[in-house]
Each structure stands twice: as C-alpha cells, then as structure tokens.
Design an enzyme around this catalytic site. Structure first.
Site, PDB file in Angstrom:
ATOM      1  N   ASP A  27      27.334  26.106  29.969  1.00  0.00           N
ATOM      2  CA  ASP A  27      28.634  24.497  30.572  1.00  0.00           C
ATOM      3  C   ASP A  27      28.624  23.772  31.523  1.00  0.00           C
ATOM      4  O   ASP A  27      28.115  23.580  31.380  1.00  0.00           O
ATOM      5  CB  ASP A  27      29.574  26.310  31.030  1.00  0.00           C
ATOM      6  CG  ASP A  27      31.276  25.069  30.796  1.00  0.00           C
ATOM      7  OD1 ASP A  27      31.593  25.406  30.373  1.00  0.00           O
ATOM      8  OD2 ASP A  27      32.233  26.184  31.668  1.00  0.00           O
ATOM      9  N   SER A  28      29.709  23.311  30.698  1.00  0.00           N
ATOM     10  CA  SER A  28      29.714  22.488  31.549  1.00  0.00           C
ATOM     11  C   SER A  28      30.511  21.788  32.980  1.00  0.00           C
ATOM     12  O   SER A  28      30.015  21.485  34.369  1.00  0.00           O
ATOM     13  CB  SER A  28      31.167  21.367  31.430  1.00  0.00           C
ATOM     14  OG  SER A  28      32.328  22.028  31.788  1.00  0.00           O
ATOM     15  N   TYR A  78      33.937  17.809  30.396  1.00  0.00           N
ATOM     16  CA  TYR A  78      32.678  17.230  29.321  1.00  0.00           C
ATOM     17  C   TYR A  78      33.801  16.990  28.124  1.00  0.00           C
ATOM     18  O   TYR A  78      33.680  15.926  27.554  1.00  0.00           O
ATOM     19  CB  TYR A  78      32.148  18.186  28.352  1.00  0.00           C
ATOM     20  CG  TYR A  78      30.719  18.812  28.556  1.00  0.00           C
ATOM     21  CD1 TYR A  78      30.062  17.765  29.866  1.00  0.00           C
ATOM     22  CD2 TYR A  78      29.691  20.292  27.812  1.00  0.00           C
ATOM     23  CE1 TYR A  78      28.472  18.347  30.361  1.00  0.00           C
ATOM     24  CE2 TYR A  78      28.865  19.775  29.057  1.00  0.00           C
ATOM     25  CZ  TYR A  78      28.100  19.452  29.581  1.00  0.00           C
ATOM     26  OH  TYR A  78      27.250  19.841  30.436  1.00  0.00           O
ATOM     27  N   GLY A  79      35.245  17.418  28.510  1.00  0.00           N
ATOM     28  CA  GLY A  79      35.784  16.944  27.180  1.00  0.00           C
ATOM     29  C   GLY A  79      36.555  15.761  27.485  1.00  0.00           C
ATOM     30  O   GLY A  79      37.893  15.441  25.911  1.00  0.00           O
ATOM     31  N   CYS A 119      30.941  27.471  26.318  1.00  0.00           N
ATOM     32  CA  CYS A 119      31.789  25.623  25.986  1.00  0.00           C
ATOM     33  C   CYS A 119      32.496  25.418  25.097  1.00  0.00           C
ATOM     34  O   CYS A 119      31.427  25.027  24.638  1.00  0.00           O
ATOM     35  CB  CYS A 119      31.261  24.766  27.240  1.00  0.00           C
ATOM     36  SG  CYS A 119      31.875  23.346  26.830  1.00  0.00           S
ATOM     37  N   ASN A 120      33.553  26.114  25.118  1.00  0.00           N
ATOM     38  CA  ASN A 120      34.768  25.093  23.514  1.00  0.00           C
ATOM     39  C   ASN A 120      33.767  24.506  23.010  1.00  0.00           C
ATOM     40  O   ASN A 120      33.282  23.467  22.135  1.00  0.00           O
ATOM     41  CB  ASN A 120      36.336  25.335  23.433  1.00  0.00           C
ATOM     42  CG  ASN A 120      35.970  26.842  23.731  1.00  0.00           C
ATOM     43  OD1 ASN A 120      36.964  26.762  22.813  1.00  0.00           O
ATOM     44  ND2 ASN A 120      36.256  27.293  25.028  1.00  0.00           N
ATOM     45  N   THR A 121      34.406  23.307  24.374  1.00  0.00           N
ATOM     46  CA  THR A 121      34.307  21.280  23.990  1.00  0.00           C
ATOM     47  C   THR A 121      32.005  21.455  23.693  1.00  0.00           C
ATOM     48  O   THR A 121      32.116  20.534  22.684  1.00  0.00           O
ATOM     49  CB  THR A 121      34.327  21.034  24.883  1.00  0.00           C
ATOM     50  OG1 THR A 121      34.998  20.721  26.116  1.00  0.00           O
ATOM     51  CG2 THR A 121      33.709  19.102  24.843  1.00  0.00           C
ATOM     52  N   GLU A 145      36.949  23.738  38.808  1.00  0.00           N
ATOM     53  CA  GLU A 145      35.484  22.780  39.399  1.00  0.00           C
ATOM     54  C   GLU A 145      35.900  22.937  41.027  1.00  0.00           C
ATOM     55  O   GLU A 145      34.499  22.947  41.587  1.00  0.00           O
ATOM     56  CB  GLU A 145      35.308  21.927  38.936  1.00  0.00           C
ATOM     57  CG  GLU A 145      34.831  21.888  37.551  1.00  0.00           C
ATOM     58  CD  GLU A 145      33.566  22.970  37.186  1.00  0.00           C
ATOM     59  OE1 GLU A 145      32.273  22.702  38.186  1.00  0.00           O
ATOM     60  OE2 GLU A 145      33.258  23.366  36.065  1.00  0.00           O
ATOM     61  N   CYS A 187      39.329  26.475  26.444  1.00  0.00           N
ATOM     62  CA  CYS A 187      38.126  26.033  27.276  1.00  0.00           C
ATOM     63  C   CYS A 187      38.037  27.389  27.842  1.00  0.00           C
ATOM     64  O   CYS A 187      38.830  28.307  28.532  1.00  0.00           O
ATOM     65  CB  CYS A 187      39.279  25.153  27.683  1.00  0.00           C
ATOM     66  SG  CYS A 187      38.342  24.705  29.573  1.00  0.00           S
ATOM     67  N   THR A 188      36.739  27.199  28.531  1.00  0.00           N
ATOM     68  CA  THR A 188      36.044  28.521  28.648  1.00  0.00           C
ATOM     69  C   THR A 188      36.599  28.833  30.800  1.00  0.00           C
ATOM     70  O   THR A 188      36.731  29.815  31.166  1.00  0.00           O
ATOM     71  CB  THR A 188      34.914  28.959  28.841  1.00  0.00           C
ATOM     72  OG1 THR A 188      34.356  27.796  29.744  1.00  0.00           O
ATOM     73  CG2 THR A 188      34.226  29.550  27.443  1.00  0.00           C
ATOM     74  N   HIS A 189      37.067  27.435  30.536  1.00  0.00           N
ATOM     75  CA  HIS A 189      37.274  27.204  32.570  1.00  0.00           C
ATOM     76  C   HIS A 189      38.312  28.201  33.094  1.00  0.00           C
ATOM     77  O   HIS A 189      39.361  28.833  33.799  1.00  0.00           O
ATOM     78  CB  HIS A 189      37.869  25.906  33.039  1.00  0.00           C
ATOM     79  CG  HIS A 189      36.333  24.755  33.139  1.00  0.00           C
ATOM     80  ND1 HIS A 189      35.357  24.740  31.897  1.00  0.00           N
ATOM     81  CD2 HIS A 189      35.930  24.815  34.330  1.00  0.00           C
ATOM     82  CE1 HIS A 189      34.259  24.348  33.126  1.00  0.00           C
ATOM     83  NE2 HIS A 189      34.730  24.068  34.401  1.00  0.00           N
TER      84      HIS A 189
HETATM   85  N1  DGL Z   1      34.628  24.796  29.559  1.00  0.00           N
HETATM   86  C1  DGL Z   1      34.710  24.104  28.429  1.00  0.00           C
HETATM   87  C2  DGL Z   1      35.322  23.908  27.306  1.00  0.00           C
HETATM   88  O1  DGL Z   1      35.276  25.286  27.097  1.00  0.00           O
HETATM   89  C3  DGL Z   1      35.564  22.638  29.637  1.00  0.00           C
HETATM   90  C4  DGL Z   1      35.258  21.712  29.063  1.00  0.00           C
HETATM   91  C5  DGL Z   1      34.806  20.019  29.863  1.00  0.00           C
HETATM   92  O2  DGL Z   1      34.063  19.980  31.038  1.00  0.00           O
HETATM   93  O3  DGL Z   1      35.844  19.451  29.515  1.00  0.00           O
HETATM   94  O4  DGL Z   1      35.946  23.308  26.426  1.00  0.00           O
END
Ligand code: DGL
Length: 259
Positions: A15-16, A47-48, A78-80, A157, A189-191
């Site tokens: 993930d990011s 990442y988004g 990570c969805n992104t 984070e 988003c997984t966060h």
């Molecule tokens: N956990 C990432 C997701 O699922 C976060 C993306 C990010 O870092 O912006 O999209």
C-alpha cells in the site's frame, strides 16, 4: 518439504503506507496459517494526489520488493494503486496471482437502503476509469455520491485515529451533504477503516459503513485455491512488515494497527 514448495512462500501485500494493513488483517483472519509480508510506502504517501504514471512506477517497485521476499501472490491493498496499475502488473507478473481492491459499491447497493451511497476515496481512485465503470454499472437506480477525501490519509499515517482535528476534518468533508439523506458510506481507501469510529460519530449510528477488505481477502483465498497455492501446514503464520520510511515509529504503528 522442499525449499521450492510454492505453498510455503508468503503472501505479499503493499500500500502507499499503513492503510493496506486493514486488508491484511482480514486476510489473516480468513487464512491464519499463511505467512505474510507487508510493504508500506509511507515515504511516498499519499499516492492519491500523484500522477497515474508515478503511482504505476511505485507499484512496480513495491511488487519487485515483495517478489524479492519470495511472495507467491501479491495483494495490491490500495484502491489508488489498483486503479492506476493493476492491469499492467497482471500483464508483467502473469505467473502469480495479483489481487486488487476497489470501492465496495456492490454490497452497499445490495443493502437496498433508501438514500445516498457516499463513496469516500482518493481523488485518483474516483477519477480513474475503473471506478467510473463500476459507478456506471449501478448508477441508474442508485444515488451514488463520490466524495474525494484528499488529506485524510495523512491523519492515519501519523497515527491520528481520533481527536478534534480529525473530527473537524470529517465534519467539513460532509458539511455540504444532508446527513439524514445518507444511507451508507463506502470506504474506498484502505486507510479509512482505521477511522471508521470517527466517521460514525460524525454521521450517526444509522449510516452503514462498508469497506472492501473482506471481499478482497475472500478473493485472495479463491485465487490461491484455484492455483493450489494455499499453505498446507497448520501452524499460525508469521508476519513481516517493511516500510520505505526506515524507522521504528512507523513499524510500531503498523503493529498497533494490526491488533
Ligand atoms: N490506501 C490507499 C488507497 O486505498 C491510500 C492512497 C493514498 O496514499 O493516497 O487508496
């Protein structure tokens, strides 16, 4: 047991940052006997708000890292990164299962509740064609409301999972929506599952909050089964966590989030 027995190899997640742990945690419940390797790219989070090309490159780097740790499958937690890179990753690493995640819109639609389905996700996830395809599939009879949440990943984070600053941020995000019109919220988003309680406080108990971690963990199991890659041993699996920020604090936060 031969050293080359594929089933004995770990499952890699990336993930990011720390968000993908919400997915790995579910996988550990469903597949407790597997070994897990997690890579969080916190140095490059979020990442988004990057370009698709940048996220692709970072996703390839993360996958290479997991393969260097002998991963038998890779979960893009990570969805992104899934929206930006999954197709290319599957082309290049066709010999191993690559599992992605997307906003869990289907289960939200199936709840069949009256009102809006709000999709919280990063600006990139909501702008990419993968999500737009998904949205078009359900848009006709459903009131879907994409809500880009740039800035939310940063709280998680930092390990800020509650408190006034976070609740003000969330209040502000939802301020232009009539709360009583919201039927459910999809955490795309997984966060975000790590701040689910705070979102509930802002929206009230009646709003259903859904995330894609269970669907992804089940898909992982199916894909491993299909290729006879499930670990046969009965011992409880191990977990190894790596992060592009090479410091103790982030690793400590990761273990805290896995509890
Ligand atoms: N956990 C990432 C997701 O699922 C976060 C993306 C990010 O870092 O912006 O999209």
């Amino acid at each position: 047991m031969s050293k080359n027995d594929l089933t004995e190899k770990p499952i890699g997640f990336f993930d990011s940052g720390v968000g993908g742990l919400s997915v790995m945690k579910k996988a550990m419940e469903i597949l407790p006997n597997e070994d897990y390797i997690y890579f969080g790219d916190s140095k490059n989070a979020p990442y988004g708000i990057k370009t698709v090309e940048e996220v692709k490159e970072l996703s390839f780097n993360a996958t290479e890292f997991l393969l260097s740790k002998r991963a038998k499958a890779v979960v893009v937690a990570c969805n992104t990164a899934t929206s930006a890179a999954i197709e290319d990753l599957r082309k290049v690493y066709s010999e191993i299962p690559i599992i992605g995640i997307e906003p869990a819109l289907k289960p939200a639609v199936e709840l069949n509740k009256k009102g809006k389905i709000v999709i919280m996700a990063t600006p990139m996830t909501l702008a990419e064609k993968k999500f737009n395809k998904l949205m078009n599939k359900y848009n006709e009879n459903t009131d879907i409301y994409p809500l880009p949440c740039a800035g939310l990943v940063e709280f998680i984070e930092k390990g800020t999972l509650s408190g006034e600053e976070l609740s003000n941020f969330l209040e502000d995000k939802f301020s232009h929506l009539e709360k009583k019109e919201i039927a459910s919220v999809v955490l795309g988003c997984t966060h975000y599952p790590f701040v689910k309680d705070e979102i509930k406080k802002v929206l009230g108990e009646d709003v259903s909050i859904i995330d894609g971690s269970e669907g992804t963990a089940k898909e992982l199991k199916r894909r491993l089964q299909e290729r006879n890659l499930l670990r046969k041993g009965r011992r409880i699996g191990t977990v190894e966590i790596y992060n592009s920020f090479d410091n103790e604090e982030i690793i400590e936060l990761c273990y805290k989030l896995l509890k």
